[in-house]
Design a protein around this motif. Sequence first.
Motif, PDB file in Angstrom:
ATOM      1  N   ALA A   1       0.809  -1.218   0.000  1.00  0.00           N
ATOM      2  CA  ALA A   1       0.000   0.000   0.000  1.00  0.00           C
ATOM      3  C   ALA A   1       0.844   1.271   0.000  1.00  0.00           C
ATOM      4  O   ALA A   1       0.548   2.211  -0.741  1.00  0.00           O
ATOM      5  N   ASP A   2       1.895   1.297   0.811  1.00  0.00           N
ATOM      6  CA  ASP A   2       2.668   2.542   0.896  1.00  0.00           C
ATOM      7  C   ASP A   2       3.406   2.833  -0.406  1.00  0.00           C
ATOM      8  O   ASP A   2       3.513   3.980  -0.821  1.00  0.00           O
ATOM      9  N   GLU A   3       3.881   1.783  -1.063  1.00  0.00           N
ATOM     10  CA  GLU A   3       4.539   2.011  -2.347  1.00  0.00           C
ATOM     11  C   GLU A   3       3.554   2.529  -3.387  1.00  0.00           C
ATOM     12  O   GLU A   3       3.879   3.415  -4.179  1.00  0.00           O
ATOM     13  N   ARG A   4       2.360   1.981  -3.369  1.00  0.00           N
ATOM     14  CA  ARG A   4       1.354   2.432  -4.326  1.00  0.00           C
ATOM     15  C   ARG A   4       1.086   3.913  -4.124  1.00  0.00           C
ATOM     16  O   ARG A   4       1.024   4.685  -5.077  1.00  0.00           O
TER      17      ARG A   4
ATOM     18  N   PRO B   1     -10.150   3.607   1.835  1.00  0.00           N
ATOM     19  CA  PRO B   1      -9.911   5.024   2.135  1.00  0.00           C
ATOM     20  C   PRO B   1      -9.164   5.173   3.455  1.00  0.00           C
ATOM     21  O   PRO B   1      -8.302   6.036   3.593  1.00  0.00           O
ATOM     22  N   GLU B   2      -9.506   4.335   4.428  1.00  0.00           N
ATOM     23  CA  GLU B   2      -8.824   4.397   5.723  1.00  0.00           C
ATOM     24  C   GLU B   2      -7.322   4.175   5.565  1.00  0.00           C
ATOM     25  O   GLU B   2      -6.513   4.813   6.225  1.00  0.00           O
ATOM     26  N   THR B   3      -6.977   3.268   4.697  1.00  0.00           N
ATOM     27  CA  THR B   3      -5.565   2.979   4.483  1.00  0.00           C
ATOM     28  C   THR B   3      -4.841   4.186   3.906  1.00  0.00           C
ATOM     29  O   THR B   3      -3.726   4.515   4.310  1.00  0.00           O
ATOM     30  N   VAL B   4      -5.489   4.855   2.973  1.00  0.00           N
ATOM     31  CA  VAL B   4      -4.890   6.054   2.390  1.00  0.00           C
ATOM     32  C   VAL B   4      -4.645   7.087   3.475  1.00  0.00           C
ATOM     33  O   VAL B   4      -3.563   7.661   3.571  1.00  0.00           O
ATOM     34  N   SER B   5      -5.636   7.297   4.314  1.00  0.00           N
ATOM     35  CA  SER B   5      -5.485   8.234   5.427  1.00  0.00           C
ATOM     36  C   SER B   5      -4.268   7.874   6.277  1.00  0.00           C
ATOM     37  O   SER B   5      -3.402   8.701   6.535  1.00  0.00           O
ATOM     38  N   ARG B   6      -4.240   6.625   6.686  1.00  0.00           N
ATOM     39  CA  ARG B   6      -3.152   6.186   7.580  1.00  0.00           C
ATOM     40  C   ARG B   6      -1.788   6.345   6.937  1.00  0.00           C
ATOM     41  O   ARG B   6      -0.825   6.778   7.573  1.00  0.00           O
ATOM     42  N   ILE B   7      -1.681   6.014   5.669  1.00  0.00           N
ATOM     43  CA  ILE B   7      -0.386   6.112   5.005  1.00  0.00           C
ATOM     44  C   ILE B   7       0.048   7.560   4.877  1.00  0.00           C
ATOM     45  O   ILE B   7       1.207   7.895   5.122  1.00  0.00           O
ATOM     46  N   LEU B   8      -0.898   8.424   4.535  1.00  0.00           N
ATOM     47  CA  LEU B   8      -0.555   9.843   4.434  1.00  0.00           C
ATOM     48  C   LEU B   8      -0.081  10.357   5.783  1.00  0.00           C
ATOM     49  O   LEU B   8       0.884  11.111   5.866  1.00  0.00           O
TER      50      LEU B   8
ATOM     51  N   ALA C   1       2.416  18.677   0.005  1.00  0.00           N
ATOM     52  CA  ALA C   1       3.755  19.106  -0.397  1.00  0.00           C
ATOM     53  C   ALA C   1       4.691  17.912  -0.323  1.00  0.00           C
ATOM     54  O   ALA C   1       4.729  17.206   0.689  1.00  0.00           O
ATOM     55  N   LEU C   2       5.414  17.672  -1.388  1.00  0.00           N
ATOM     56  CA  LEU C   2       6.361  16.558  -1.404  1.00  0.00           C
ATOM     57  C   LEU C   2       7.702  17.070  -0.915  1.00  0.00           C
ATOM     58  O   LEU C   2       8.359  17.859  -1.576  1.00  0.00           O
ATOM     59  N   LEU C   3       8.105  16.623   0.263  1.00  0.00           N
ATOM     60  CA  LEU C   3       9.321  17.148   0.869  1.00  0.00           C
ATOM     61  C   LEU C   3      10.537  16.317   0.514  1.00  0.00           C
ATOM     62  O   LEU C   3      11.642  16.826   0.454  1.00  0.00           O
ATOM     63  N   ASP C   4      10.342  15.048   0.314  1.00  0.00           N
ATOM     64  CA  ASP C   4      11.498  14.175   0.111  1.00  0.00           C
ATOM     65  C   ASP C   4      11.231  13.163  -1.002  1.00  0.00           C
ATOM     66  O   ASP C   4      10.911  12.008  -0.761  1.00  0.00           O
ATOM     67  N   GLN C   5      11.387  13.628  -2.228  1.00  0.00           N
ATOM     68  CA  GLN C   5      11.142  12.772  -3.404  1.00  0.00           C
ATOM     69  C   GLN C   5      11.963  11.498  -3.325  1.00  0.00           C
ATOM     70  O   GLN C   5      11.506  10.425  -3.682  1.00  0.00           O
ATOM     71  N   GLU C   6      13.185  11.674  -2.858  1.00  0.00           N
ATOM     72  CA  GLU C   6      14.103  10.534  -2.766  1.00  0.00           C
ATOM     73  C   GLU C   6      13.458   9.373  -2.027  1.00  0.00           C
ATOM     74  O   GLU C   6      13.318   8.283  -2.544  1.00  0.00           O
ATOM     75  N   ARG C   7      13.059   9.665  -0.790  1.00  0.00           N
ATOM     76  CA  ARG C   7      12.556   8.588   0.045  1.00  0.00           C
ATOM     77  C   ARG C   7      11.214   8.055  -0.456  1.00  0.00           C
ATOM     78  O   ARG C   7      10.872   6.911  -0.197  1.00  0.00           O
ATOM     79  N   LEU C   8      10.481   8.895  -1.178  1.00  0.00           N
ATOM     80  CA  LEU C   8       9.207   8.425  -1.703  1.00  0.00           C
ATOM     81  C   LEU C   8       9.427   7.338  -2.749  1.00  0.00           C
ATOM     82  O   LEU C   8       8.599   6.462  -2.945  1.00  0.00           O
ATOM     83  N   LEU C   9      10.563   7.391  -3.383  1.00  0.00           N
ATOM     84  CA  LEU C   9      10.831   6.424  -4.447  1.00  0.00           C
ATOM     85  C   LEU C   9      11.347   5.094  -3.922  1.00  0.00           C
ATOM     86  O   LEU C   9      12.036   4.370  -4.637  1.00  0.00           O
ATOM     87  N   ALA C  10      11.039   4.773  -2.685  1.00  0.00           N
ATOM     88  CA  ALA C  10      11.515   3.484  -2.160  1.00  0.00           C
ATOM     89  C   ALA C  10      10.397   2.702  -1.482  1.00  0.00           C
ATOM     90  O   ALA C  10       9.254   2.879  -1.789  1.00  0.00           O
TER      91      ALA C  10
END
Lengths: 248, 248
Positions: free
Chosen positions: B173-176, B215-222, B239-248
């Motif tokens: 889920a978090d990668e998605r 939807p709950e999962t989306v909330s929790r992941i955010l 706001a995307l603060l850390d593109q790097e870490r998002l790509l993992a």
Amino acid sequence: MGCARMSQIPGKRQPGNPAAADDGDELHFCSTCAFSDACVSQGYGKSELADLHVLVEHVGPFRAGMFLFREGDEFNAIAAVRAGTVKTFVLDANGNEQVLGFHLPGEVIGLSAIHASRYPCNAIALDTVMLCRFSFPKMALLASRMPGLQQQLFRLLSQDIGKAELLAGDHPADERMAAFLVALSRRYAARGFSPRRLNLTMTRADIANYLRLAPETVSRILKRMSTEGMVEVQQREIALLDQERLLA
Amino acid sequence: MGCARMSQIPGKRQPGNPAAADDGDELHFCSTCAFSDACVSQGYGKSELADLHVLVEHVGPFRAGMFLFREGDEFNAIAAVRAGTVKTFVLDANGNEQVLGFHLPGEVIGLSAIHASRYPCNAIALDTVMLCRFSFPKMALLASRMPGLQQQLFRLLSQDIGKAELLAGDHPADERMAAFLVALSRRYAARGFSPRRLNLTMTRADIANYLRLAPETVSRILKRMSTEGMVEVQQREIALLDQERLLA
DNA sequence: CGACTTATTGACCATCATCAACATGCGTGG
DNA sequence: CCACGCATGTTGATGATGGTCAATAAGTCG
């Protein structure tokens, strides 16, 4: 669930394959081919048919396990499967295989490569595969003169978008499996094979990967379907006994 | 992750929309449009550009919640989003919505409808949407004379196949979620918007549905991404603060 | 200021993946 | 023809990810 997708065929002729082999009787060629509609049903005459046929290059056979093309290869032709089964897949960041689709006789591979002029995936033969290769630049040129062909190309591409999208649904494991079997059955039926009796050319692991399941889950579901009398499983031979119930 | 997909635009002109409105300055029209490459970058002259432009029909605005087309509607045109966001979706057997994609300005909708000459899905406006509609038959005809346009159409179609296929991956889920955000960011950036600051036009439920999550999962992941400092969430502002870490 | 929709948070539980062991089939070579 | 070995397939036990249910909060719009 199938999904005609990917790319095309290697640059080199396969040994033991006289490229222009059965050209004699070829003017009505593979009647099951996805391109046959393009001309036949559109009322084109001999000259247009001939134009299309000079683009065709019969290649193969490819033995099980042989690559038809690899991710990153330069793209310049699409191909229709004439015999056998093709599996397309990509490798993710960790090197894990992700199966994108299986391609049966009459279906087209290579369409998703047009975009980047490179194959975005790998394609390997699951059994003995024969292909009809069409140079894409030449085909596009011909399509300019043959509205029916252009239309057919647009349709093939469009069709694959829809197929790929539907695959993304999040159904439970048993539904995925049932849908897979029914779709395979339909695709075989459309090519004149028996819709009842499937002869799977792919391993359980391939099926599982394609359906985003574990191989163990595929095993268990097949067993359950079997004990419930919906299918009959004998190795890779699967008989669909109750299409009705499979659709639920 | 986006995925330009579906269909087109209704047969009727919208009230309050002078169809040929801003034609004055239109010859260099929407520079962000997916078709702009088709002619501009291919070195076509004024006459070809004009040919393409006479096919364009500006329609809209559509207010949030309005249908641009419905599943089963007859297809005869594709459209580029000029402003706003479009959501495409189908209803499954149980009447549950299945989101197929979101379409941002510059992206094309309607491509998957070519196949069956009917829209295979619904499209609704998420905010105020403006479209450029192109009659598909006329466009196909023009494509016969303009190789560059034909090529561009093939590419757009091919591109969507690849996009749709990748969407089918079975990532956690978090990668998605991360992939979704990064993809949105890139798509906005490609159209000249900020890649850092996203203004989501869709609800959490839409995002969840698209990603095949609750939807709950989306909330929790955010929330988790937020506490870990990768993003900053304020309602639908992200706001995307850390593109790097998002790509993992 | 209410009524509604949208979003968040927590508690619990089901599905399916994982791990591990075992069975079966198939090809090769003795 | 049989024996061995490897690939493929099956079965069982266990656990994690993410879904469901329910209650609360926060926006939004009249």
